[in-house]
Write a protein that holds these residues in place. Structure first.
Motif, PDB file in Angstrom:
ATOM      1  N   LEU A 127       5.695   3.408  28.474  1.00 45.96           N
ATOM      2  CA  LEU A 127       5.338   2.534  27.355  1.00 45.96           C
ATOM      3  C   LEU A 127       5.848   3.091  26.033  1.00 45.96           C
ATOM      4  O   LEU A 127       6.362   2.350  25.191  1.00 45.96           O
ATOM      5  N   ASP A 128       5.747   4.406  25.856  1.00 46.32           N
ATOM      6  CA  ASP A 128       6.196   5.001  24.594  1.00 46.32           C
ATOM      7  C   ASP A 128       7.694   4.802  24.366  1.00 46.32           C
ATOM      8  O   ASP A 128       8.138   4.712  23.216  1.00 46.32           O
ATOM      9  N   VAL A 129       8.438   4.747  25.435  1.00 45.54           N
ATOM     10  CA  VAL A 129       9.886   4.495  25.298  1.00 45.54           C
ATOM     11  C   VAL A 129      10.137   3.001  25.073  1.00 45.54           C
ATOM     12  O   VAL A 129      10.853   2.620  24.138  1.00 45.54           O
ATOM     13  N   LEU A 130       9.518   2.171  25.892  1.00 47.78           N
ATOM     14  CA  LEU A 130       9.771   0.724  25.789  1.00 47.78           C
ATOM     15  C   LEU A 130       9.252   0.161  24.464  1.00 47.78           C
ATOM     16  O   LEU A 130       9.843  -0.767  23.905  1.00 47.78           O
ATOM     17  N   HIS A 131       8.171   0.715  23.932  1.00 49.76           N
ATOM     18  CA  HIS A 131       7.660   0.254  22.635  1.00 49.76           C
ATOM     19  C   HIS A 131       8.667   0.490  21.517  1.00 49.76           C
ATOM     20  O   HIS A 131       8.621  -0.186  20.490  1.00 49.76           O
ATOM     21  N   ALA A 132       9.513   1.447  21.708  1.00 49.08           N
ATOM     22  CA  ALA A 132      10.537   1.716  20.692  1.00 49.08           C
ATOM     23  C   ALA A 132      11.796   0.891  20.932  1.00 49.08           C
ATOM     24  O   ALA A 132      12.795   1.061  20.225  1.00 49.08           O
ATOM     25  N   LEU A 190       7.104  -5.500  32.738  1.00 46.50           N
ATOM     26  CA  LEU A 190       7.378  -4.089  32.494  1.00 46.50           C
ATOM     27  C   LEU A 190       7.464  -3.353  33.829  1.00 46.50           C
ATOM     28  O   LEU A 190       6.595  -3.518  34.687  1.00 46.50           O
ATOM     29  N   GLU A 242      13.667   1.109  23.494  1.00 43.96           N
ATOM     30  CA  GLU A 242      14.647   1.962  24.177  1.00 43.96           C
ATOM     31  C   GLU A 242      14.608   1.722  25.689  1.00 43.96           C
ATOM     32  O   GLU A 242      13.683   1.098  26.211  1.00 43.96           O
ATOM     33  N   THR A 243      15.570   2.292  26.378  1.00 35.45           N
ATOM     34  CA  THR A 243      15.658   2.195  27.833  1.00 35.45           C
ATOM     35  C   THR A 243      15.214   3.510  28.462  1.00 35.45           C
ATOM     36  O   THR A 243      15.564   4.580  27.971  1.00 35.45           O
ATOM     37  N   ILE A 244      14.436   3.444  29.557  1.00 35.89           N
ATOM     38  CA  ILE A 244      13.984   4.656  30.242  1.00 35.89           C
ATOM     39  C   ILE A 244      15.034   5.143  31.248  1.00 35.89           C
ATOM     40  O   ILE A 244      15.769   4.349  31.833  1.00 35.89           O
ATOM     41  N   VAL A 245      15.074   6.456  31.447  1.00 35.58           N
ATOM     42  CA  VAL A 245      15.840   7.060  32.539  1.00 35.58           C
ATOM     43  C   VAL A 245      14.833   7.453  33.615  1.00 35.58           C
ATOM     44  O   VAL A 245      14.120   8.450  33.460  1.00 35.58           O
ATOM     45  N   PRO A 246      14.707   6.695  34.709  1.00 34.24           N
ATOM     46  CA  PRO A 246      13.747   7.052  35.754  1.00 34.24           C
ATOM     47  C   PRO A 246      14.282   8.194  36.618  1.00 34.24           C
ATOM     48  O   PRO A 246      15.455   8.577  36.517  1.00 34.24           O
ATOM     49  N   VAL A 253       9.017   8.420  36.129  1.00 29.86           N
ATOM     50  CA  VAL A 253       9.902   8.919  35.069  1.00 29.86           C
ATOM     51  C   VAL A 253       9.746  10.409  34.812  1.00 29.86           C
ATOM     52  O   VAL A 253      10.479  10.970  34.011  1.00 29.86           O
TER      53      VAL A 253
END
Lengths: 249, 249, 249, 249
Positions: B198-203, B114, B205-209, B119
């Motif tokens: 984590l809240d995004v990756l758990h879904a 991870l 989804e991809t994060i926008v840093p 972010v």
């Protein structure tokens, strides 16, 4: 009057403090219990009568035998699941402290195939391989899931084998330590270890657990040094009780 | 009597306050530690003797050299992992403050692939690219995972390179700041940054840093203005200590 | 001396109380801010000088104009992002209260395509359709992500359009209410609404949001009844301040 | 003066204490309510006037009839959703206590097909099969989602059937107990049961719920024993009220 009157004040104080620490840290709530082997008679153990851990005082500590009985005290005054402690102390002479907890963060691992194993140094005592899960239904069919007699305690202890922790399906876990402070360090790290694993698995990722070699390394620090006593000072501060430097195992 | 006697009260007070803030914010608990470069001698640094951060007082602050030693004080009185600080201060002259923490929310990133990167604006100092992960096993094989000598500290510092944060596999992280307040701002944002990722990756989804450009922008606000001092006032209030307007870096 | 001297004590007290409630509920911490339109002059608004919300008192409340200026007060005494409020009040005459928050649970929705929309009755004001996400980079390129001038505030307000909430990429959100109590009810429900959505999406499931019809239904309860005042009484109790029955909007 | 004057102090004290416990445990906040069947007249029930549960005192308890009315008290003084209680007490003579809650952790199950069922012994009263979900929209179309009349309460009660809990889409849940202490034990376990299920499902795993046989086993412990009273002692301690040994159902 119980046999605890002959036990040094330091040992009783530590067990009471352990009860309060485990409540403070959320490992125990109204239920669950912690015990230590009797320093005066290793074929018995010390544990509170049936009170919530954060309320336990020295006067509540009773000497339990390995059938879960206390001389002169009715069963209804005792923890219903004292057989967990009796069975583990009887089976494993090197164990000095036992706990039974229903900490939420561990429960998911007890009702699924999620593996509970050490993933950070603070939880190394959990072990490198996944902890065993004991399902009371296997030996005893439908029950209220509580460990209410020696046969159930012994079944649990067999499933635990020589491990420090055994998960109990839909119920919680039991854990054992070579010393009380070892047990406290492990079980206060257990919920954290659980959340770290879950945070990785929830992302669909794979965990890197500690290696067997890392888990096998024993801390040889002198437990009377400031560095080692620091954890006790921290807990005393949070509990609002006076810290006695060097005065803890 | 230690060399800290010649250090201005303001600097010592800030370091003590930083210890208490980091405990309040849950970045440090019984363990972990924070340090600042010695304003009187940049080849040494100031850090508490081995006490839990929320209990540290000015009398606990000691001058450590870049080997992790304190003149006239036995090693057992000091933090076992002081070598983290010594190695980073020695390698990076621009660093004024260092922390070592075991904050739970960062641990998942240390035992998986991870990516830990900034972010949200409050965590911009973390950087746009994923933070490096140092695995003590790579250079030192099976250990208790602690950084207990200069060779281990230097290995960690090399892995950190010129970054503000390095994750430590199965253990925690170390972080460095250009000032103490910069470090405080970053590390109190780090657990929040972790949870958002984590809240995004758990879904799934991809994060926008943050972009490299956003991260590169330095805040040029006058640090003595009410807007900048407001964070200190907030922390003082929560800690129940008197706030001295304008009296903080 | 500021123009707030002519504003009734009740209105000032409510705004101060709102600041404290939002800190208590974790919607605001050291940063973020809440404002109300000036009841004496609808072309201005009331907001604290640059202080943490939980510390704000009546003496801190200043009349801001729609350029974000306060007569006779230097900019450095004011919230840096006051332009969020100025732009929304200027663009939308029906808005009586505005907030800017960095609440953690909303941030995941700002850095991904996760949809933020009302999923339980307490958050109905959020709306049935996903909230817009404003990315400052679109109009302004690389910045420190803060809204530090009217052009940025107006860009945000345009993205918000006629919605009650707009997410700000990697930063937080702004929200607007028809009354202060409406805003308080919505924003204290917003983190909860976020967690409920995340808990469903983390399981790979689909959410059932409120329908457009459900969202459109306005509560016509008399706000002076005990049932409506109950929320204020709850907050006063938790804040340790005296509740004045019927004395709140 | 209300009919509650003829009810024993013990029963009133327990209901007030239940209100405070449910606030302490986070099952209720400013909203939600708990009731018990009237021991003097089983065709009515006792519940507070419209106040937040943590503030309720004995003077607030009123006798409600099965239409949700209170003799001599205006509707605006009462909980808007009292019809939930009226309908369930009317339909189910064996129910002695009812609660309506918006606890966050249960909401995800109300807006998705995630199954809410007992997965640990403390929540066994929830039942082995997934709880029913009532969607007010099915019978009543677009509403504000509140249960504001007897027709809505009766629709909810029918969906609940003979279960101990019914989820309410986008709103919360209602639950019923054979005794007040049974209800308290179940509903304080409900958020924990929810989180355990979510932690497994978030990892893409399958839960092992309690079996129908395990759920069917009734605890036959004497409720006056220390083991059974221990939960009350724990709650009294946390609430700072004096515990009266043996003095609770």
């Amino acid at each position: 009057m119980t046999a605890t009157k002959t036990i040094t004040h330091t040992r009783l104080r530590e067990l009471v403090l352990a009860n309060h620490i485990l409540a403070l840290e959320g490992v125990l709530d109204a239920y669950g219990h912690v015990s230590v082997r009797n320093p005066n008679d290793p074929t018995s153990f010390l544990m509170s009568r049936s009170r919530s851990p954060e309320i336990v005082s020295e006067d509540d500590i009773l000497v339990h035998d390995f059938s879960g009985n206390v001389d002169g005290i009715a069963a209804k005054e005792l923890y219903r699941e004292r057989f967990i402690h009796a069975a583990i102390f009887a089976a494993r002479p090197a164990v000095q402290a036992v706990i039974h907890s229903h900490a939420d963060d561990v429960l998911p691992f007890s009702i699924s195939t999620l593996p509970f194993q050490a993933v950070f140094h603070g939880a190394s005592q959990v072990g490198a391989a996944p902890a065993p899960v004991w399902d009371i239904r296997h030996d005893f069919g439908d029950t209220n899931l509580l460990v209410e007699n020696m046969a159930q305690g012994e079944s649990l202890s067999r499933a635990m084998d020589d491990r420090t922790i055994v998960l109990m399906r839909g119920h919680g876990f039991a854990a054992a330590g070579a010393t009380l402070i070892n047990l406290l360090k492990m079980v206060t790290a257990i919920p954290r270890n659980a959340r770290v694993i879950l945070d990785v698995l929830h992302a669909g990722e794979t965990i890197v657990p500690l290696s067997a070699g890392e888990v096998a390394i024993r801390d040889t620090t002198d437990m009377t040094t400031p560095a080692a006593q620091r954890q006790w000072e921290f807990w005393c501060r949070r509990l609002g009780v006076t810290f006695e430097p060097g005065g803890y195992l």
